[in-house]
Design a protein around this motif. Structure first.
Motif, PDB file in Angstrom:
ATOM      1  N   LEU A  93     -13.841 -21.556   1.102  1.00 26.67           N
ATOM      2  CA  LEU A  93     -13.478 -20.450   1.980  1.00 26.67           C
ATOM      3  C   LEU A  93     -14.302 -19.205   1.670  1.00 26.67           C
ATOM      4  CD1 LEU A  93     -11.601 -19.254   4.152  1.00 26.67           C
ATOM      5  CD2 LEU A  93      -9.991 -18.677   2.316  1.00 26.67           C
ATOM      6  N   ALA A  94     -14.363 -18.816   0.409  1.00 25.59           N
ATOM      7  CA  ALA A  94     -15.138 -17.649  -0.018  1.00 25.59           C
ATOM      8  C   ALA A  94     -15.674 -17.934  -1.412  1.00 25.59           C
ATOM      9  CB  ALA A  94     -14.277 -16.389  -0.003  1.00 25.59           C
ATOM     10  N   PRO A  95     -16.725 -18.745  -1.511  1.00 27.69           N
ATOM     11  CA  PRO A  95     -17.185 -19.202  -2.831  1.00 27.69           C
ATOM     12  C   PRO A  95     -17.653 -18.077  -3.748  1.00 27.69           C
ATOM     13  CG  PRO A  95     -18.766 -19.787  -1.100  1.00 27.69           C
ATOM     14  CD  PRO A  95     -17.534 -19.301  -0.412  1.00 27.69           C
ATOM     15  N   ARG A  96     -18.144 -16.985  -3.203  1.00 33.24           N
ATOM     16  CA  ARG A  96     -18.614 -15.891  -4.049  1.00 33.24           C
ATOM     17  C   ARG A  96     -17.465 -15.071  -4.620  1.00 33.24           C
ATOM     18  NH1 ARG A  96     -23.301 -12.548  -1.203  1.00 33.24           N
ATOM     19  NH2 ARG A  96     -23.231 -11.637  -3.290  1.00 33.24           N
ATOM     20  N   ILE A  97     -16.306 -15.142  -3.994  1.00 40.49           N
ATOM     21  CA  ILE A  97     -15.155 -14.369  -4.465  1.00 40.49           C
ATOM     22  C   ILE A  97     -14.198 -15.247  -5.250  1.00 40.49           C
ATOM     23  CG2 ILE A  97     -13.217 -12.922  -3.753  1.00 40.49           C
ATOM     24  CD1 ILE A  97     -14.757 -12.225  -1.232  1.00 40.49           C
ATOM     25  N   SER A  98     -13.784 -16.354  -4.652  1.00 39.89           N
ATOM     26  CA  SER A  98     -12.822 -17.263  -5.289  1.00 39.89           C
ATOM     27  C   SER A  98     -13.249 -18.694  -4.987  1.00 39.89           C
ATOM     28  CB  SER A  98     -11.410 -16.990  -4.770  1.00 39.89           C
ATOM     29  OG  SER A  98     -10.473 -17.824  -5.406  1.00 39.89           O
ATOM     30  N   PRO A  99     -14.029 -19.326  -5.879  1.00 39.89           N
ATOM     31  CA  PRO A  99     -14.548 -20.671  -5.605  1.00 39.89           C
ATOM     32  C   PRO A  99     -13.476 -21.726  -5.405  1.00 39.89           C
ATOM     33  CG  PRO A  99     -15.680 -19.651  -7.483  1.00 39.89           C
ATOM     34  CD  PRO A  99     -14.501 -18.795  -7.164  1.00 39.89           C
ATOM     35  N   GLY A 100     -12.255 -21.497  -5.884  1.00 39.17           N
ATOM     36  CA  GLY A 100     -11.210 -22.509  -5.772  1.00 39.17           C
ATOM     37  C   GLY A 100     -10.547 -22.581  -4.409  1.00 39.17           C
ATOM     38  N   ILE A 158     -11.418  -7.914  -7.443  1.00 42.96           N
ATOM     39  CA  ILE A 158     -11.256  -6.965  -8.546  1.00 42.96           C
ATOM     40  C   ILE A 158     -11.470  -7.650  -9.886  1.00 42.96           C
ATOM     41  CG2 ILE A 158      -9.612  -5.450  -9.717  1.00 42.96           C
ATOM     42  CD1 ILE A 158      -8.309  -4.943  -6.999  1.00 42.96           C
ATOM     43  N   LYS A 159     -10.841  -8.812 -10.067  1.00 43.35           N
ATOM     44  CA  LYS A 159     -10.969  -9.521 -11.349  1.00 43.35           C
ATOM     45  C   LYS A 159     -12.394 -10.012 -11.576  1.00 43.35           C
ATOM     46  CE  LYS A 159      -7.439 -12.278 -10.524  1.00 43.35           C
ATOM     47  NZ  LYS A 159      -6.361 -13.295 -10.717  1.00 43.35           N
ATOM     48  N   ARG A 160     -13.082 -10.407 -10.521  1.00 41.29           N
ATOM     49  CA  ARG A 160     -14.473 -10.841 -10.686  1.00 41.29           C
ATOM     50  C   ARG A 160     -15.352  -9.661 -11.079  1.00 41.29           C
ATOM     51  NH1 ARG A 160     -17.229 -15.334  -9.785  1.00 41.29           N
ATOM     52  NH2 ARG A 160     -15.328 -16.334  -9.061  1.00 41.29           N
ATOM     53  N   ASP A 161     -15.076  -8.499 -10.498  1.00 44.05           N
ATOM     54  CA  ASP A 161     -15.827  -7.305 -10.876  1.00 44.05           C
ATOM     55  C   ASP A 161     -15.558  -6.921 -12.325  1.00 44.05           C
ATOM     56  OD1 ASP A 161     -17.428  -5.039 -10.671  1.00 44.05           O
ATOM     57  OD2 ASP A 161     -15.803  -3.797  -9.923  1.00 44.05           O
ATOM     58  N   LEU A 162     -14.321  -7.115 -12.771  1.00 48.10           N
ATOM     59  CA  LEU A 162     -13.967  -6.802 -14.157  1.00 48.10           C
ATOM     60  C   LEU A 162     -14.380  -7.904 -15.126  1.00 48.10           C
ATOM     61  CD1 LEU A 162     -10.375  -5.304 -13.657  1.00 48.10           C
ATOM     62  CD2 LEU A 162     -12.521  -4.071 -13.990  1.00 48.10           C
ATOM     63  N   GLY A 163     -14.699  -9.094 -14.608  1.00 45.30           N
ATOM     64  CA  GLY A 163     -15.094 -10.196 -15.477  1.00 45.30           C
ATOM     65  C   GLY A 163     -13.935 -10.828 -16.217  1.00 45.30           C
ATOM     66  N   ILE A 164     -12.764 -10.931 -15.573  1.00 42.74           N
ATOM     67  CA  ILE A 164     -11.591 -11.514 -16.217  1.00 42.74           C
ATOM     68  C   ILE A 164     -11.005 -12.582 -15.306  1.00 42.74           C
ATOM     69  CG2 ILE A 164     -11.020  -9.459 -17.557  1.00 42.74           C
ATOM     70  CD1 ILE A 164      -9.003  -8.705 -15.425  1.00 42.74           C
ATOM     71  N   MET A 202       0.581  -8.598 -12.122  1.00 42.23           N
ATOM     72  CA  MET A 202      -0.334  -8.361 -11.010  1.00 42.23           C
ATOM     73  C   MET A 202      -0.858  -9.656 -10.416  1.00 42.23           C
ATOM     74  SD  MET A 202      -0.574  -5.281 -10.062  1.00 42.23           S
ATOM     75  CE  MET A 202      -1.978  -5.525  -8.987  1.00 42.23           C
ATOM     76  N   ASP A 203      -0.924 -10.707 -11.199  1.00 39.93           N
ATOM     77  CA  ASP A 203      -1.367 -12.003 -10.676  1.00 39.93           C
ATOM     78  C   ASP A 203      -0.321 -12.635  -9.763  1.00 39.93           C
ATOM     79  OD1 ASP A 203      -3.946 -12.302 -12.136  1.00 39.93           O
ATOM     80  OD2 ASP A 203      -2.626 -12.159 -13.870  1.00 39.93           O
ATOM     81  N   ARG A 204       0.913 -12.156  -9.809  1.00 40.68           N
ATOM     82  CA  ARG A 204       1.962 -12.612  -8.885  1.00 40.68           C
ATOM     83  C   ARG A 204       2.155 -11.644  -7.730  1.00 40.68           C
ATOM     84  NH1 ARG A 204       1.695 -17.026  -8.310  1.00 40.68           N
ATOM     85  NH2 ARG A 204      -0.305 -16.594  -9.265  1.00 40.68           N
ATOM     86  N   LEU A 205       1.755 -10.395  -7.921  1.00 42.91           N
ATOM     87  CA  LEU A 205       1.914  -9.403  -6.856  1.00 42.91           C
ATOM     88  C   LEU A 205       0.731  -9.375  -5.893  1.00 42.91           C
ATOM     89  CD1 LEU A 205       3.360  -6.333  -8.850  1.00 42.91           C
ATOM     90  CD2 LEU A 205       4.619  -8.044  -7.523  1.00 42.91           C
ATOM     91  N   ASP A 206      -0.340 -10.101  -6.222  1.00 37.45           N
ATOM     92  CA  ASP A 206      -1.567  -9.969  -5.437  1.00 37.45           C
ATOM     93  C   ASP A 206      -1.364 -10.314  -3.966  1.00 37.45           C
ATOM     94  OD1 ASP A 206      -1.120 -12.629  -5.882  1.00 37.45           O
ATOM     95  OD2 ASP A 206      -3.093 -13.078  -6.712  1.00 37.45           O
ATOM     96  N   LEU A 252      -7.541 -12.803  -2.199  1.00 40.98           N
ATOM     97  CA  LEU A 252      -8.987 -12.617  -2.296  1.00 40.98           C
ATOM     98  C   LEU A 252      -9.326 -11.211  -2.792  1.00 40.98           C
ATOM     99  CD1 LEU A 252     -10.232 -14.400   0.961  1.00 40.98           C
ATOM    100  CD2 LEU A 252     -10.488 -15.185  -1.398  1.00 40.98           C
ATOM    101  N   GLY A 253      -8.526 -10.216  -2.362  1.00 38.22           N
ATOM    102  CA  GLY A 253      -8.777  -8.855  -2.809  1.00 38.22           C
ATOM    103  C   GLY A 253      -8.651  -8.708  -4.315  1.00 38.22           C
ATOM    104  N   GLU A 254      -7.587  -9.265  -4.886  1.00 36.76           N
ATOM    105  CA  GLU A 254      -7.461  -9.161  -6.340  1.00 36.76           C
ATOM    106  C   GLU A 254      -8.488 -10.036  -7.053  1.00 36.76           C
ATOM    107  OE1 GLU A 254      -4.291  -9.316 -10.002  1.00 36.76           O
ATOM    108  OE2 GLU A 254      -3.667  -9.995  -8.032  1.00 36.76           O
ATOM    109  N   SER A 255      -8.853 -11.164  -6.439  1.00 37.48           N
ATOM    110  CA  SER A 255      -9.916 -11.967  -7.034  1.00 37.48           C
ATOM    111  C   SER A 255     -11.222 -11.176  -7.089  1.00 37.48           C
ATOM    112  CB  SER A 255     -10.119 -13.251  -6.220  1.00 37.48           C
ATOM    113  OG  SER A 255      -8.978 -14.081  -6.284  1.00 37.48           O
TER     114      SER A 255
END
Length: 377
Positions: A272-279, A333-339, A353-357, A328-331
């Motif tokens: 769906l969005a491999p650059r943001i969330s490959p899963g 953020i987390k990709r930008d932070l590297g976590i 936050m992983d449940r509120l996303d 995808l929005g929080e993904s």
């Protein structure tokens, strides 16, 4: 090396002496006994010691100090001495030899599924109990979740980017925002949001000016992203059938996530969005839409006053879209932070936050559609 370096022939008493040929002397061994002529001898090459060679049991009288040449110390010498080329010592396996087939790999969810289910059920019990017993208790649960989410977000920003968003005014203002939304409605939520942003600007002035702009920008973003969006849950709760509206909102979001996971894990092929969330896959998004629309039709028909099934289809479609975008929005953020996760508070889930996303951006969407379809009372 000259012939004299091979040493003199062995004496008759050396019964245990092994030659390199038929009756010939051993190469590299110095014979013991008086027959050895020291002045005429040249320095011989010492024989390498082989640790795993058995002890020599020769003549105790004549061979006590003699070396036992039990064969060449290295296998290379044995093969070369017998005329075999060096390449045949360790033959490589034939290329056409049958190779064992690799074991099939099972798909993994990437998390402890048992812990995730247990924590999810526990949170569900707490939320439902507080929601239908005393509304104010549920508002407190939302406020606590907001404060913990702000702590996780600001901590990760500080650790990974050096952004010092002030937590104290965010936590106080965030909790006040949720309470104001429940007590005073949308107007109270907007006023609390404005005051929280102002408090962030003033609080940051107590520190050096370096990084002021990025710190207050991150603080205002955090105030809007976490507590302000969560305020719409409190707004839903103010209606006469408020608990059922909130329950519908929670159920549709959970069902959407579950449908996306189940269908994507089983049938997912196209990203769906491999650059943001490959899963995430397009098939998973389709599963989220189908599951959420079905659940929406049931919930609107049987749980919401004056609701109908076709309205539930619309609400379910909107929930699937907003929940996916929120994830995808929080993904992002987390990709930008590297976590991978925002925290570790919830086993199998990550942090709050992983449940509120997916819940946060879905709350205003469901609140608005409920107002349009069945009113705000």
């Amino acid at each position: 090396m000259s012939d004299s370096s091979w040493g003199a022939p062995p004496s008759a008493g050396q019964a245990g002496y092994w030659g390199s040929g038929e009756g010939g002397p051993a190469r590299g061994a110095a014979p013991a006994g008086p027959a050895y002529d020291a002045p005429e001898a040249q320095q011989t090459r010492p024989m390498p010691l082989v640790p795993d060679a058995p002890a020599y049991h020769g003549d105790p009288d004549g061979d006590r100090g003699a070396a036992r040449p039990g064969g060449p110390p290295f296998r290379d010498e044995t093969f070369q001495a017998r005329g075999f080329p060096a390449e045949t010592q360790n033959p490589e396996p034939m290329s056409d030899a049958p190779q064992p087939a690799p074991a099939p790999q099972k798909k993994s969810a990437g998390r402890d599924l048992g812990a995730a289910i247990g924590v999810g059920v526990g949170l569900g019990v707490v939320i439902v109990a507080s929601l239908f017993v005393v509304k104010a208790v549920f508002v407190g649960v939302v406020a606590v979740a907001v404060v913990v989410g702000l702590w996780e977000l600001t901590s990760r920003l500080r650790e990974r980017k050096g952004i010092r968003a002030p937590l104290v005014p965010l936590a106080v203002g965030g909790a006040a925002m949720v309470v104001a939304g429940y007590v005073r409605g949308a107007e109270g939520a907007w006023v609390a949001m404005a005051l929280t942003a102002l408090a962030v600007l003033v609080w940051r002035m107590t520190e050096p000016p370096e990084g002021y702009l990025k710190d207050v920008t991150a603080g205002v973003f955090a105030a809007f992203y976490v507590p302000f969006l969560a305020t719409f849950v409190a707004l839903m709760l103010t209606a006469d059938d408020g608990p059922w509206r909130v329950l519908t909102f929670l159920l549709l979001t959970v069902v959407s996530d579950t449908g996306a996971y189940a269908v994507g894990w089983r049938f997912g092929r196209k990203k769906l969005a491999p650059r943001i969330s490959p899963g995430k896959t397009r098939e998973g998004l389709l599963g989220a839409v189908l599951f959420a629309m079905a659940a929406g039709a049931v919930c609107m028909q049987f749980l919401i006053d004056d609701g109908s099934w076709w309205q539930g289809l619309v609400v379910g479609l909107a929930v699937a879209a907003s929940a996916t975008l929120g994830d995808l929005g929080e993904s992002m953020i987390k990709r930008d932070l590297g976590i991978k996760d925002m925290g570790t508070l919830l086993p199998g889930h990550g942090g709050i936050m992983d449940r509120l996303d997916s819940l946060l951006p879905t709350a205003p969407v469901v609140w608005l559609l409920m107002v349009v379809f069945v009113g705000s009372a």
